[in-house]
Scaffold this motif. Structure first.
Motif, PDB file in Angstrom:
ATOM      1  N   PHE A 118      28.415  22.600  51.145  1.00  0.00           N
ATOM      2  CA  PHE A 118      27.768  21.290  51.250  1.00  0.00           C
ATOM      3  C   PHE A 118      28.746  20.163  50.897  1.00  0.00           C
ATOM      4  O   PHE A 118      28.627  19.057  51.414  1.00  0.00           O
ATOM      5  N   VAL A 119      29.698  20.463  50.014  1.00  0.00           N
ATOM      6  CA  VAL A 119      30.680  19.455  49.627  1.00  0.00           C
ATOM      7  C   VAL A 119      31.729  19.271  50.713  1.00  0.00           C
ATOM      8  O   VAL A 119      32.089  18.135  51.076  1.00  0.00           O
ATOM      9  N   PHE A 120      32.255  20.396  51.252  1.00  0.00           N
ATOM     10  CA  PHE A 120      33.339  20.341  52.240  1.00  0.00           C
ATOM     11  C   PHE A 120      32.836  20.421  53.690  1.00  0.00           C
ATOM     12  O   PHE A 120      33.643  20.463  54.612  1.00  0.00           O
ATOM     13  N   GLU A 121      31.491  20.463  53.854  1.00  0.00           N
ATOM     14  CA  GLU A 121      30.884  20.496  55.186  1.00  0.00           C
ATOM     15  C   GLU A 121      31.366  21.708  55.990  1.00  0.00           C
ATOM     16  O   GLU A 121      31.737  21.614  57.159  1.00  0.00           O
ATOM     17  N   TRP A 122      31.370  22.870  55.339  1.00  0.00           N
ATOM     18  CA  TRP A 122      31.723  24.106  56.012  1.00  0.00           C
ATOM     19  C   TRP A 122      30.493  24.686  56.706  1.00  0.00           C
ATOM     20  O   TRP A 122      29.370  24.550  56.217  1.00  0.00           O
ATOM     21  N   PRO A 123      30.684  25.381  57.805  1.00  0.00           N
ATOM     22  CA  PRO A 123      29.560  26.123  58.396  1.00  0.00           C
ATOM     23  C   PRO A 123      29.203  27.335  57.530  1.00  0.00           C
ATOM     24  O   PRO A 123      30.000  27.774  56.685  1.00  0.00           O
ATOM     25  N   LEU A 124      28.039  27.880  57.753  1.00  0.00           N
ATOM     26  CA  LEU A 124      27.585  29.023  56.957  1.00  0.00           C
ATOM     27  C   LEU A 124      28.517  30.215  57.110  1.00  0.00           C
ATOM     28  O   LEU A 124      28.772  30.945  56.145  1.00  0.00           O
ATOM     29  N   GLU A 125      29.035  30.435  58.329  1.00  0.00           N
ATOM     30  CA  GLU A 125      29.935  31.564  58.565  1.00  0.00           C
ATOM     31  C   GLU A 125      31.189  31.466  57.696  1.00  0.00           C
ATOM     32  O   GLU A 125      31.674  32.473  57.175  1.00  0.00           O
ATOM     33  N   MET A 126      31.702  30.249  57.533  1.00  0.00           N
ATOM     34  CA  MET A 126      32.882  30.030  56.704  1.00  0.00           C
ATOM     35  C   MET A 126      32.578  30.349  55.246  1.00  0.00           C
ATOM     36  O   MET A 126      33.384  30.976  54.538  1.00  0.00           O
ATOM     37  N   ALA A 127      31.418  29.952  54.760  1.00  0.00           N
ATOM     38  CA  ALA A 127      31.038  30.232  53.376  1.00  0.00           C
ATOM     39  C   ALA A 127      30.903  31.728  53.133  1.00  0.00           C
ATOM     40  O   ALA A 127      31.344  32.253  52.099  1.00  0.00           O
ATOM     41  N   VAL A 128      30.298  32.441  54.088  1.00  0.00           N
ATOM     42  CA  VAL A 128      30.137  33.901  53.952  1.00  0.00           C
ATOM     43  C   VAL A 128      31.512  34.568  53.921  1.00  0.00           C
ATOM     44  O   VAL A 128      31.784  35.445  53.090  1.00  0.00           O
ATOM     45  N   LEU A 129      32.388  34.161  54.846  1.00  0.00           N
ATOM     46  CA  LEU A 129      33.723  34.753  54.894  1.00  0.00           C
ATOM     47  C   LEU A 129      34.480  34.528  53.593  1.00  0.00           C
ATOM     48  O   LEU A 129      35.076  35.470  53.039  1.00  0.00           O
ATOM     49  N   MET A 130      34.485  33.299  53.071  1.00  0.00           N
ATOM     50  CA  MET A 130      35.213  33.004  51.841  1.00  0.00           C
ATOM     51  C   MET A 130      34.613  33.766  50.653  1.00  0.00           C
ATOM     52  O   MET A 130      35.334  34.186  49.743  1.00  0.00           O
ATOM     53  N   GLY A 131      33.301  33.959  50.657  1.00  0.00           N
ATOM     54  CA  GLY A 131      32.690  34.775  49.616  1.00  0.00           C
ATOM     55  C   GLY A 131      33.176  36.205  49.664  1.00  0.00           C
ATOM     56  O   GLY A 131      33.479  36.815  48.628  1.00  0.00           O
ATOM     57  N   PHE A 132      33.288  36.763  50.885  1.00  0.00           N
ATOM     58  CA  PHE A 132      33.835  38.111  51.038  1.00  0.00           C
ATOM     59  C   PHE A 132      35.287  38.174  50.567  1.00  0.00           C
ATOM     60  O   PHE A 132      35.684  39.109  49.864  1.00  0.00           O
ATOM     61  N   VAL A 133      36.083  37.187  50.980  1.00  0.00           N
ATOM     62  CA  VAL A 133      37.514  37.190  50.659  1.00  0.00           C
ATOM     63  C   VAL A 133      37.737  37.156  49.154  1.00  0.00           C
ATOM     64  O   VAL A 133      38.534  37.932  48.605  1.00  0.00           O
ATOM     65  N   VAL A 134      37.044  36.268  48.465  1.00  0.00           N
ATOM     66  CA  VAL A 134      37.253  36.106  47.024  1.00  0.00           C
ATOM     67  C   VAL A 134      36.731  37.310  46.251  1.00  0.00           C
ATOM     68  O   VAL A 134      37.289  37.681  45.203  1.00  0.00           O
ATOM     69  N   ALA A 135      35.695  37.958  46.750  1.00  0.00           N
ATOM     70  CA  ALA A 135      35.106  39.089  46.016  1.00  0.00           C
ATOM     71  C   ALA A 135      36.018  40.304  45.985  1.00  0.00           C
ATOM     72  O   ALA A 135      35.937  41.121  45.059  1.00  0.00           O
ATOM     73  N   MET A 136      36.901  40.452  46.979  1.00  0.00           N
ATOM     74  CA  MET A 136      37.742  41.644  47.062  1.00  0.00           C
ATOM     75  C   MET A 136      38.899  41.583  46.070  1.00  0.00           C
ATOM     76  O   MET A 136      39.495  40.527  45.849  1.00  0.00           O
ATOM     77  N   SER A 137      39.214  42.728  45.457  1.00  0.00           N
ATOM     78  CA  SER A 137      40.364  42.862  44.560  1.00  0.00           C
ATOM     79  C   SER A 137      41.371  43.834  45.176  1.00  0.00           C
ATOM     80  O   SER A 137      41.030  44.609  46.069  1.00  0.00           O
ATOM     81  N   SER A 138      42.596  43.780  44.688  1.00  0.00           N
ATOM     82  CA  SER A 138      43.658  44.626  45.221  1.00  0.00           C
ATOM     83  C   SER A 138      43.673  45.978  44.512  1.00  0.00           C
ATOM     84  O   SER A 138      43.941  46.039  43.302  1.00  0.00           O
ATOM     85  N   THR A 139      43.403  47.040  45.260  1.00  0.00           N
ATOM     86  CA  THR A 139      43.424  48.381  44.673  1.00  0.00           C
ATOM     87  C   THR A 139      44.821  48.744  44.188  1.00  0.00           C
ATOM     88  O   THR A 139      44.991  49.249  43.069  1.00  0.00           O
ATOM     89  N   ALA A 140      45.832  48.476  45.005  1.00  0.00           N
ATOM     90  CA  ALA A 140      47.206  48.855  44.651  1.00  0.00           C
ATOM     91  C   ALA A 140      47.688  48.117  43.407  1.00  0.00           C
ATOM     92  O   ALA A 140      48.248  48.715  42.482  1.00  0.00           O
ATOM     93  N   VAL A 141      47.482  46.804  43.366  1.00  0.00           N
ATOM     94  CA  VAL A 141      47.958  45.999  42.237  1.00  0.00           C
ATOM     95  C   VAL A 141      47.180  46.327  40.969  1.00  0.00           C
ATOM     96  O   VAL A 141      47.755  46.484  39.887  1.00  0.00           O
ATOM     97  N   ALA A 142      45.857  46.445  41.072  1.00  0.00           N
ATOM     98  CA  ALA A 142      45.031  46.710  39.896  1.00  0.00           C
ATOM     99  C   ALA A 142      45.365  48.063  39.267  1.00  0.00           C
ATOM    100  O   ALA A 142      45.488  48.181  38.039  1.00  0.00           O
ATOM    101  N   ILE A 143      45.503  49.091  40.094  1.00  0.00           N
ATOM    102  CA  ILE A 143      45.827  50.421  39.564  1.00  0.00           C
ATOM    103  C   ILE A 143      47.211  50.429  38.932  1.00  0.00           C
ATOM    104  O   ILE A 143      47.439  51.062  37.890  1.00  0.00           O
ATOM    105  N   LYS A 144      48.164  49.715  39.542  1.00  0.00           N
ATOM    106  CA  LYS A 144      49.506  49.623  38.958  1.00  0.00           C
ATOM    107  C   LYS A 144      49.450  48.954  37.589  1.00  0.00           C
ATOM    108  O   LYS A 144      50.109  49.397  36.636  1.00  0.00           O
TER     109      LYS A 144
END
Length: 465
Positions: A118-144
């Motif tokens: 609502f602040v940056f006037e993003w479409p809903l698809e963009m908000a869903v995608l960014m939510g997915f992107v931020v939620a993911m963590s790096s398996t390789a880096v975290a285990i290391k």
């Protein structure tokens, strides 16, 4: 004649591209070894090599088409191997906690970006995608990080690994969802396809987690003396499943992941894994190289404020979210803090989600560059952030009353090393400067002596009368 000239130019161009790719691979090896010496994952070195030798820096490689094809194959192999390596028996012990943490992570991330839309006037698809992107963590880096900290087999380490497994399984439905959003919405056919794919994955995980080993009818072929057939068959498992998935209208990555789950819980796991691991390592090197090559340093510099602001917001938000969720689910503070900090970076699957989003038209390439820049910087700073956050958490025990105390607890050792290094460098610089001054004075003296008139030579006694 003109055709011959054109053919010659094309051959020279191809030769130059191959030379550039060879140089990038050597640079990736050196950077990967350097990161390992620093006790960091080699994948960070691969990305650094890609950044340094890519179009926005030294421009050793300008044509990314050849590398992108190998990188896409690397994605399939990554999901295939992750499917084989998933320890469903360990996941079964803490699956409720891990699934709850991963689910709340995804939900909270999507909610935050929905509000920001609502602040940056993003479409809903963009908000869903960014939510997915931020939620993911790096398996390789975290285990290391867990391995280096000696926390991999602790309660907090197992929780972190369980959450990573849950995220790895969630990435396939995420990719399917992003692909469907790019088709203009959920119609009946896409809804049925997505629901069926998720149901198949959940059912397969439930069945395989019961501990039964699948007996696949290929042991004689695997055990053949023809060594070249083993790796070929391992690749065929992955790519054939990916092809079937693509023909059914699903993501090729989905098929590769499901094939990995099946093989990983069968009598062929050890044999197939031994054959495919070297190939996967090479293709994964190419994948992370391609990520580094995609970094546009000029874009990062022109949008440095926005990139750093989003990076800071995402890192702090994700750390607080992870710690809060794990603590809310009944875990002690020290376990919640350790697990939450380790999972604070953005993972490598974010690159895949961004790529699917660009291909399906959910986001423009310009937005993809922002996602890639923030993700790469998050991965590169993850070890430093983990170290800093854990030390700051120690303030609750050691106490800190002043800004100086906070700085000492967080970066005291590094500051002392930096001061020592600066002192040594200053002393060496001063010594070098004195030597240069002395050499300069010596040269001046020699030149001055040369300009003095020579003394008259003594007369020869024979010339005297």
């Amino acid at each position: 004649m003109e055709q011959t000239v054109v053919d010659t130019v094309e051959q020279v161009s191809a030769h130059t591209d191959l030379t550039g790719i060879a140089l990038v691979v050597v640079a990736a090896l050196l950077c990967g070894l350097g990161m390992e010496r620093l006790k960091q994952p080699a994948i960070l070195g691969y990305m650094v090599a890609g950044v340094l030798l890519g179009p926005s820096a030294l421009a050793v490689v300008n044509d990314l088409a050849q590398i992108n094809i190998l990188a896409e194959l690397g994605v399939l192999m990554l999901l295939f191997v992750i499917g084989m390596e998933l320890s469903l028996r360990i996941f079964k012990r803490i699956w409720k906690l891990a699934a709850a943490v991963a689910g709340l992570q995804i939900t909270a991330s999507m909610l935050m970006f929905w509000l920001l839309s609502f602040v940056f006037e993003w479409p809903l698809e963009m908000a869903v995608l960014m939510g997915f992107v931020v939620a993911m963590s790096s398996t390789a880096v975290a285990i290391k990080i867990l391995q280096d900290a000696g926390e991999l087999k602790t309660r907090g380490g197992r929780i972190a690994v369980g959450v990573l497994i849950a995220q790895d399984m969630a990435v396939v439905p995420m990719m399917l969802t992003v692909g469907v959003m790019g088709r203009g919405g959920f119609d009946w056919m896409t809804a049925v396809s997505l629901t069926g794919a998720v149901a198949l994955l959940v059912g397969l995980v439930w069945y395989l987690s019961r501990g039964r080993t699948l007996n696949l009818p290929l042991p004689k072929l695997v055990g053949t003396k023809r060594e070249e057939l083993g790796p070929l068959m391992a690749i065929a498992f992955c790519f054939s499943a990916a092809a079937v998935s693509g023909l059914l209208g699903l993501s090729a990555a989905y098929g590769a992941f499901v094939a990995g789950l099946v093989i990983g819980n069968s009598n062929l796991k050890e044999t197939i894994f031994a054959e495919v691991k070297p190939i996967q390592s090479i293709l994964m090197m190419v994948f992370f190289l391609s990520i580094g090559l995609l970094i546009d340093l000029q874009y990062v510099w022109d949008n440095l404020g926005a990139v750093l602001a989003i990076l800071f917001m995402v890192t702090v938000f994700k750390t607080m979210l992870n710690v809060g969720v794990i603590r809310m689910l009944g875990q002690p503070w020290h376990i919640a803090v350790m697990s939450g900090i380790v999972l604070a970076q953005i993972g490598e699957f974010s690159f895949l989600l961004a790529g699917v989003a660009v291909t399906s038209g959910v986001i423009p390439p310009e937005t993809s560059r922002l996602v890639i820049a923030v993700t790469v910087m998050s991965l590169l700073m993850s070890p430093l952030w983990t170290l800093t956050a854990r030390r700051l958490h120690g303030m609750a025990t050691n106490g800190a009353d002043t800004v100086g105390d906070i700085w000492t607890i967080a970066w005291g050792k590094e500051t002392e090393m930096a001061v020592r290094g600066f002192t040594v460098a200053s002393d060496q610089t001063a010594s070098l400067y004195r030597r240069l001054v002395e050499a300069k004075e010596h040269v001046k003296t020699k030149r001055a002596l040369k300009k003095l008139p020579k003394p008259d030579s003594k007369p020869d006694p024979k010339d005297e009368p």
